[in-house]
Design a protein around this motif. Sequence first.
Motif, PDB file in Angstrom:
ATOM      1  N   ASP A 171       0.802  -1.110   0.095  1.00 28.38           N
ATOM      2  CA  ASP A 171       0.005  -0.002   0.083  1.00 28.38           C
ATOM      3  C   ASP A 171       0.793   1.417  -0.195  1.00 28.38           C
ATOM      4  OD1 ASP A 171      -2.375  -1.533  -0.236  1.00 28.38           O
ATOM      5  OD2 ASP A 171      -2.734  -1.103   2.148  1.00 28.38           O
ATOM      6  N   GLU A 172       1.910   1.230   0.919  1.00 29.72           N
ATOM      7  CA  GLU A 172       2.685   2.590   0.777  1.00 29.72           C
ATOM      8  C   GLU A 172       3.343   2.893  -0.308  1.00 29.72           C
ATOM      9  OE1 GLU A 172       5.316  -0.762   3.025  1.00 29.72           O
ATOM     10  OE2 GLU A 172       3.177  -0.400   2.695  1.00 29.72           O
TER      11      GLU A 172
ATOM     12  N   LYS B  43       0.782   4.036  -2.983  1.00 29.70           N
ATOM     13  CA  LYS B  43       0.107   5.465  -2.801  1.00 29.70           C
ATOM     14  C   LYS B  43       1.176   6.397  -3.439  1.00 29.70           C
ATOM     15  CE  LYS B  43      -1.839   4.679   1.705  1.00 29.70           C
ATOM     16  NZ  LYS B  43      -1.800   4.916   3.168  1.00 29.70           N
TER      17      LYS B  43
END
Length: 296
Positions: A140-141, A144
């Motif tokens: 996810d990081e 993003k």
Amino acid sequence: MKIGFVGLGAMGAAIAKNLVESGHEVRVFNRSPARAEPLRAVGASVATTPAEAARGAEIVFTMVSDDAALTAVTYGDDGILSGLAKGALHVSMSTIGVATSEALTAAHRDTHTGFVSAIVFGRPDAAAARKLFIMAAGADEHLKVAVPVLETLGQSVGIVGAEPAQANLVKLIGNFMLSVIVETMGEACAVAEKGGIDPSRLVELLTNASFNAPAYKIYGAMIAQQRFQPAGFSLPLCQKDNRLMLAAAETLAVPLPLASFVHDRFLAARARGAGPDHDLSALALCALSDAGLVRE
């Protein structure tokens, strides 16, 4: 954003140019240096190694031909990993095997850098027009950071999952389906022509009815006209993807009868002389040749 870009074939050059025109500070690298000059002309800087392209970049993109090429530009003293700062991100847009993607994910984790697979569906003209369909996978990081940039390069960005290799598997599945479509259209055009129906008219009729999709329209028209050059998606590259698909399926214990059949069709097309300058549509040479319909 400071961006590195490695791999300036027809797809990579179009994507890199769009990044420059979006206002990013882009440094490019290609193994054949001449391919970098058009990018220099529009404002990119040119690196002499992949490591130099990655050095200082927040994201480095790669768009190269196969697993061996991506491995070569990623590892070693001159590779991306030696130049990429901790916390920076490598976004691979290349069509590679699942095992290679898993190995790259682990190598980036070990160097405290991020790895995202962001595969694309579309030909070079779609890349230039920012109309690619992009499908990404990663933590996810990392997504993003990557997704806002990817959204400027295509008409949609779909998230596949948390493991980069999942996006690579989706790409292999998609290219497998394309190869089956080409084989189907080749056989359909052969039957139509033998039955006195203009193959181009057949394609027009079918793609305005039940088969109204870009793949059928693009490849169907090329097959009907026996227009197999120049290569938008090189036949040998899709042949490589077929091998990767069969390998992934074998690992997962999934039989693929159609992929196995198409594997032999690729070999037959190559034996008939189809090479790197031939498009995937040349796979239809087999069905057309079997029917005695290949035009010189």
